[in-house]
Write a protein that holds these residues in place. Structure first.
Motif, PDB file in Angstrom:
ATOM      1  N   ALA A  62      -0.314  -4.350   3.799  1.00 33.35           N
ATOM      2  CA  ALA A  62       0.665  -4.197   2.714  1.00 33.35           C
ATOM      3  C   ALA A  62       0.832  -5.510   1.952  1.00 33.35           C
ATOM      4  N   GLU A  63       0.888  -6.611   2.690  1.00 31.14           N
ATOM      5  CA  GLU A  63       1.025  -7.915   2.035  1.00 31.14           C
ATOM      6  C   GLU A  63      -0.177  -8.208   1.142  1.00 31.14           C
ATOM      7  N   LEU A  64      -1.377  -7.928   1.644  1.00 35.08           N
ATOM      8  CA  LEU A  64      -2.579  -8.150   0.841  1.00 35.08           C
ATOM      9  C   LEU A  64      -2.580  -7.247  -0.388  1.00 35.08           C
ATOM     10  N   ALA A  65      -2.257  -5.977  -0.208  1.00 33.67           N
ATOM     11  CA  ALA A  65      -2.266  -5.036  -1.335  1.00 33.67           C
ATOM     12  C   ALA A  65      -1.301  -5.468  -2.426  1.00 33.67           C
ATOM     13  N   LEU A  66      -0.168  -6.035  -2.031  1.00 35.23           N
ATOM     14  CA  LEU A  66       0.844  -6.430  -3.013  1.00 35.23           C
ATOM     15  C   LEU A  66       0.595  -7.794  -3.645  1.00 35.23           C
TER      16      LEU A  66
END
Length: 153
Positions: A43-47
């Protein structure tokens, strides 16, 4: 936003996989811990990877993937695809290890259906807004930055 339900989903899976309803804490809790960590990292990477970029970034220009939008969309879709796969792994690990626990399966289904109802409600609200604020010509015309350079109509 799709990420809005992740904390509630995570809390639910943690509660079910630990000592809730007399279930002993064991290997499932450890597996869930690692899978939720993977989910948080995805999620952190996607955001933060390509999603927040503007299409004017120098490294989006002159790409072998095509237009700046096509490069942005390729990497953004890959990043969110990784997040999607992490969520699937949590669900599969949870259900396959607890497949005989029909209460846990029923609770997971109920949780999923509640989120599905909310998603359908939001989609319906968007459809109503589009109908009241846009003409059919506007909705079907080709737009710069849409998923396709072609007209929908």
């Amino acid at each position: 936003m799709m990420l809005e339900g992740l904390p509630a989903f995570s809390e639910y899976v943690i509660r079910i996989s630990t000592v809730a309803r007399g279930r002993p804490c064991g290997s499932l809790a450890l597996v869930v811990y690692h899978l939720l960590g993977d989910m948080a990292n995805a999620a952190e990477l996607a955001l933060s990877h390509y999603f927040p970029l503007t299409l004017t970034e120098p490294y989006l220009q002159n790409s072998s993937l095509g237009s700046p939008y096509q490069k942005w969309a390729t990497f953004t879709n890959e990043d969110f695809g990784t997040l999607d796969e992490c969520v699937r792994r949590v669900v599969v690990a949870f259900t396959t290890r607890n497949i005989s626990d029909r209460t846990a399966i029923a609770e997971l289904c109920e949780f999923g259906h509640a989120n599905l109802r909310e998603l359908r409600r939001l989609n319906h609200e968007l459809a109503l807004w589009l109908r009241s604020n846009c003409t059919m010509d506007e909705l079907t015309a080709a737009h710069d930055g849409t998923l396709s350079d072609a007209c929908l109509g």
